[in-house]
Design a protein around this motif. Sequence first.
Motif, short mmCIF file in Angstrom:
data_model
loop_
_atom_site.label_atom_id
_atom_site.label_comp_id
_atom_site.label_asym_id
_atom_site.label_seq_id
_atom_site.Cartn_x
_atom_site.Cartn_y
_atom_site.Cartn_z
N GLY A 92 -9.09 -16.97 111.70
CA GLY A 92 -7.77 -16.37 111.85
C GLY A 92 -6.67 -17.28 111.38
N LEU A 93 -6.83 -18.57 111.61
CA LEU A 93 -5.83 -19.53 111.15
C LEU A 93 -5.78 -19.59 109.62
CD1 LEU A 93 -6.39 -22.44 113.70
CD2 LEU A 93 -4.50 -20.79 113.65
N LEU A 94 -6.95 -19.39 109.01
CA LEU A 94 -6.99 -19.44 107.55
C LEU A 94 -6.40 -18.19 106.93
CD1 LEU A 94 -10.54 -21.00 106.93
CD2 LEU A 94 -8.34 -22.04 106.37
N ASP A 95 -6.85 -17.00 107.43
CA ASP A 95 -6.37 -15.75 106.82
C ASP A 95 -6.60 -14.63 107.82
OD1 ASP A 95 -6.10 -13.32 105.26
OD2 ASP A 95 -6.20 -14.60 103.49
N ALA A 96 -5.55 -14.13 108.44
CA ALA A 96 -5.66 -13.09 109.46
C ALA A 96 -6.16 -11.77 108.88
CB ALA A 96 -4.30 -12.90 110.15
N PHE A 121 -19.73 -10.00 104.24
CA PHE A 121 -19.56 -10.91 103.10
C PHE A 121 -19.00 -10.17 101.90
CE2 PHE A 121 -21.34 -12.62 99.15
CZ PHE A 121 -20.75 -13.89 99.15
N LEU A 122 -19.58 -9.00 101.58
CA LEU A 122 -19.10 -8.25 100.42
C LEU A 122 -17.66 -7.79 100.61
CD1 LEU A 122 -22.31 -6.16 99.62
CD2 LEU A 122 -21.44 -8.17 98.39
N ALA A 123 -17.35 -7.34 101.83
CA ALA A 123 -15.99 -6.86 102.09
C ALA A 123 -15.00 -7.99 101.99
CB ALA A 123 -15.94 -6.22 103.48
N VAL A 124 -15.33 -9.14 102.58
CA VAL A 124 -14.42 -10.29 102.52
C VAL A 124 -14.28 -10.78 101.08
CG1 VAL A 124 -14.20 -12.73 103.17
CG2 VAL A 124 -14.77 -11.02 104.89
N LEU A 125 -15.39 -10.78 100.35
CA LEU A 125 -15.34 -11.24 98.97
C LEU A 125 -14.44 -10.34 98.13
CD1 LEU A 125 -16.44 -13.34 96.99
CD2 LEU A 125 -18.34 -11.77 96.48
N ALA A 168 -6.15 -13.04 93.60
CA ALA A 168 -5.58 -12.56 92.34
C ALA A 168 -4.11 -12.23 92.50
CB ALA A 168 -6.35 -11.34 91.85
N SER A 169 -3.75 -11.73 93.67
CA SER A 169 -2.34 -11.36 93.88
C SER A 169 -1.49 -12.54 94.31
CB SER A 169 -2.25 -10.26 94.95
OG SER A 169 -2.66 -10.78 96.23
N GLY A 170 -2.11 -13.67 94.59
CA GLY A 170 -1.37 -14.85 95.00
C GLY A 170 -1.09 -14.91 96.48
N ALA A 171 -1.67 -13.95 97.27
CA ALA A 171 -1.45 -13.95 98.72
C ALA A 171 -2.15 -15.11 99.39
CB ALA A 171 -1.92 -12.62 99.33
N THR A 172 -3.18 -15.62 98.78
CA THR A 172 -3.89 -16.78 99.30
C THR A 172 -4.43 -17.57 98.12
OG1 THR A 172 -5.56 -17.52 100.90
CG2 THR A 172 -6.14 -15.65 99.51
N ASP A 173 -4.95 -18.77 98.40
CA ASP A 173 -5.48 -19.56 97.30
C ASP A 173 -7.00 -19.60 97.36
OD1 ASP A 173 -6.18 -21.57 99.25
OD2 ASP A 173 -4.11 -22.27 99.14
N ALA A 174 -7.58 -20.11 96.28
CA ALA A 174 -9.05 -20.10 96.16
C ALA A 174 -9.71 -20.98 97.20
CB ALA A 174 -9.45 -20.54 94.75
N SER A 175 -9.12 -22.12 97.52
CA SER A 175 -9.75 -23.02 98.50
C SER A 175 -9.81 -22.38 99.88
CB SER A 175 -8.98 -24.34 98.57
OG SER A 175 -7.66 -24.14 99.05
N THR A 176 -8.78 -21.60 100.22
CA THR A 176 -8.80 -20.90 101.52
C THR A 176 -9.91 -19.86 101.55
OG1 THR A 176 -6.41 -21.22 101.80
CG2 THR A 176 -7.45 -19.45 103.08
N LEU A 177 -10.09 -19.13 100.43
CA LEU A 177 -11.17 -18.15 100.36
C LEU A 177 -12.53 -18.84 100.48
CD1 LEU A 177 -12.20 -15.28 99.92
CD2 LEU A 177 -12.04 -15.67 97.44
N VAL A 178 -12.67 -20.01 99.81
CA VAL A 178 -13.94 -20.74 99.91
C VAL A 178 -14.20 -21.16 101.36
CG1 VAL A 178 -15.12 -22.88 99.28
CG2 VAL A 178 -13.93 -21.55 97.53
N ALA A 179 -13.17 -21.70 102.02
CA ALA A 179 -13.33 -22.13 103.41
C ALA A 179 -13.65 -20.94 104.31
CB ALA A 179 -12.07 -22.84 103.90
N PHE A 180 -12.95 -19.81 104.05
CA PHE A 180 -13.20 -18.62 104.88
C PHE A 180 -14.63 -18.13 104.71
CE2 PHE A 180 -13.07 -14.32 106.36
CZ PHE A 180 -12.12 -14.32 107.37
N LEU A 181 -15.10 -18.12 103.44
CA LEU A 181 -16.48 -17.69 103.20
C LEU A 181 -17.48 -18.64 103.86
CD1 LEU A 181 -16.24 -16.54 99.46
CD2 LEU A 181 -16.61 -15.09 101.48
N LEU A 182 -17.18 -19.93 103.86
CA LEU A 182 -18.08 -20.88 104.55
C LEU A 182 -18.11 -20.61 106.05
CD1 LEU A 182 -17.25 -24.23 102.70
CD2 LEU A 182 -19.35 -22.87 102.53
N TYR A 183 -16.95 -20.30 106.62
CA TYR A 183 -16.94 -19.93 108.03
C TYR A 183 -17.72 -18.63 108.27
CZ TYR A 183 -13.71 -23.45 109.79
OH TYR A 183 -13.15 -24.64 110.19
N LEU A 184 -17.59 -17.72 107.31
CA LEU A 184 -18.34 -16.46 107.45
C LEU A 184 -19.83 -16.72 107.41
CD1 LEU A 184 -18.30 -13.41 107.71
CD2 LEU A 184 -18.11 -13.25 105.21
#
Length: 609
Positions: free
Chosen positions: A178-182, A280-284, A292-308
Motif C-alpha cells: 500500500g505504501l508503494l502503490d495504493a 500477478f497478471l492484473a497487477v502487471l 506508461a502514463s507516468g503515474a508510477t516508476d518502473a522500480s516501484t512496479l518491480v518492488a511491488f511485483l516482488l512483494y506480490l
Amino acid sequence: MTAAPPVESPCTGPAAPLGAGAQGDAGRPWPAQRALLNHLRPQRRRMAAGVILGLVGSVMGLAQPLAAKRVVDDMGRGAPAAGPVVVLSLLVVAGAVLAGLGHYVLQHSAETIVCTARRRLTDRLLRLRVPVVESAEPGDLIARVTSDTTLLRQTAPQAVSAAVTGTLVTAATVVMMGLLDAVLLGVTLAVTAFVGVAVAVVAPRIGRATRHTQEAVGCIGAALERVLGAFRTVKASGAERREAEALHRAAERARRTGIRAAAWEAVSATTSAVVVQVSFLAVLGVGGARVASGATDASTLVAFLLYLFALAPRIGQLAEGVGQLQVGSAAAARIAQVEQLETEKEDQAEAPGGGGPGREESVRSPLSVSFDRVSFAYRPGLPRVHRHVSFAVPARGLTAFVGPSGAGKTTVFSLIERFYEQDSGRVLLDGEDIRQWPLTRLRASIGYVEQDVPVLAGTLRDNLTLGTPDPGAAELARVLRLSRLDLLAERLPEGLDTDVGHRGSRLSGGERQRVAIARALLRRPGLLLLDEATSQLDAANEAALRDTITETARHTTVLVIAHRLSTVTTADRIVVMEAGRVRAVGTHAELMTRDALYRDLASTQLLGR
C-alpha cells in the motif's frame, strides 16, 4: 458406575463407548480445535520461539524488495550498487538461517507433543475398565495411539506457524504494498478476496474427510488385529482369501476417503495458485499502464511485483495452515474420544464410607470369599448371568466350581477381580465389600490364571515376573520347580531369557499354562483363582500340578473352575452352578448322593465346558 452409550463404528457397527460428547464433538469445529489446543498448550513457549524465529526471517524477506528497489534505482542513476547488493545478500542469508532454525524448533515441539500424547493415551488405555476394552475395536484404539498422534506431529506446529506467521507477514506485506502503490494494492486485494471465500467453504470439508480417513485406517487396524489374533485358525480354515478380501475392502475405504481429503486439499491449493496468477497478471497489466502514463516508476512496479511474489506463498501458506488445522483438529478429536473412555478408579474406595481394609501392604494371609445375593448382567438388556448367587468360602482350602456351560462360573472370578461390577448384592473378601478395597491392593492379593492362559511377547522371565518385578533367585527357582518349568528353562537356548514369541507362540499349550500358573504362584497371593488351569497338560504334569495346588491350598485360599472330575474329587468343597444360580454346595461324596446334576456330570468324567 455407568458406561457411556455406544457409538457407531465405521467398521462393524456398534463399537467402543467413546463418550456421548466425544463423537459429537468430532463433527463440530470448535470442540475439536479446543482438543487440539489442549495438546499444543504445554509447548506454547517453545512453539512461540519457533514462530518468532520464522517471523524474523520472514521480516528480513520483506526488506529484500526494498533493497532490490534500491539496487534498481542506483543502477538507473549509474551510481555504485555494491552496498545495496551486500545488504540484499545478507538479508537473504540471515532470513534463510532464521527460518531454518525456527523450523527446527517447531519440529522439536511437534515431537514432544506427539510423545506426550502417546504417553497419556497408553496410560489411559491400560487403566480402562474391562467392559470398555472388550466392546472396543483394538485395532482402532491402536490407530488412535499411532496414526492419529502422527497427524498431530505433521500438522499442529506447522499449522500454528502458518497461521501466525502467515497472518502477520501477509498483513505487513499488504502495508508495504500500500505504501508503494495504493491502486495496485486495491487490484491485488480484489482478486485475492476469493481465497478467503474458498478457504471458508473448503476447510470444514477437509476436516470431515480427514476424520473419515482416520476412521478407515482404524478399521484396517481392527481387521488386521482380528486376523493375526487367530492366525492359525484362519489358515486351518482356508479362509485367507476371505479375510484378505475384508482387508482389501478396508484398504479401499481408506483409499476413497483419502482421495476425498486430497481432492478438497487440491481445490484449496489450486484456488490459491489461480488467484495468485490472476493477481500477478492484473497487477502487471495495470502497473504497466501506470508506468506508461507516468503515474508510477518502473522500480516501484518491480518492488511491488516482488512483494506480490512474496505474498503468493503466504496466501498459500494461510490456506494450507487452515487445512492443516482441520486435519490436526480431527486427529485431536479422535484422541479426545479415547481420553473420555471410562477408567478404573485406582487406590480409592467407591462404596459409601469405604476406605478398604486398613492394610498398607499387599495381603499375603489367606482370604475368605463370599457372595451375598449377587446378580449381574454384562450389559443392560442382556439376560442375567448371575441370579441371586450366594455362597461362602472360608480362608484356606480348595474350592471347586462346576456346572454346565453358561452357568456363570468364570463370571464369579471376574466379579472378584472387579473386572465388572455386580448389579446388586455384595462380594465380600475377608468380610469387607470388595468395592471398599483399593484396586491395586485387591489385585495384589489375588493370583489369577485365565482360561486362555495368555502369554505376552517377550522372554520367559518377563512373563514370569509380570506382576512381581524383582523376585529373589530362590523364590523364582521354587516356583519353577512347583510349576514343572525348571526342565523347560534348562532346555531353552537362553534359559529364562529366551524369547517366547508373539503370544507365547514358541511354547506348547501346556507350557503356556504352566507359565501362567507359575506367574500366579510367584505373587504368593492370599487368594488364587484358577480357571481350568490344567486343561492342556498331559497326565503326568496334570497330576504333579494338582499336587502343587493341593499343597498351595494348605496356606492359601484356592478357587478353581474345573471341567475334569480328577480336579475336584479332593476339593474341600464343591460349588455346583446352573443357569446363574448356586444349585448345591458340598464335598464330592455328599454331592454324589444328593445332587442329580453333579451326579450326571461326574458320571461323564467331564464337568461341563
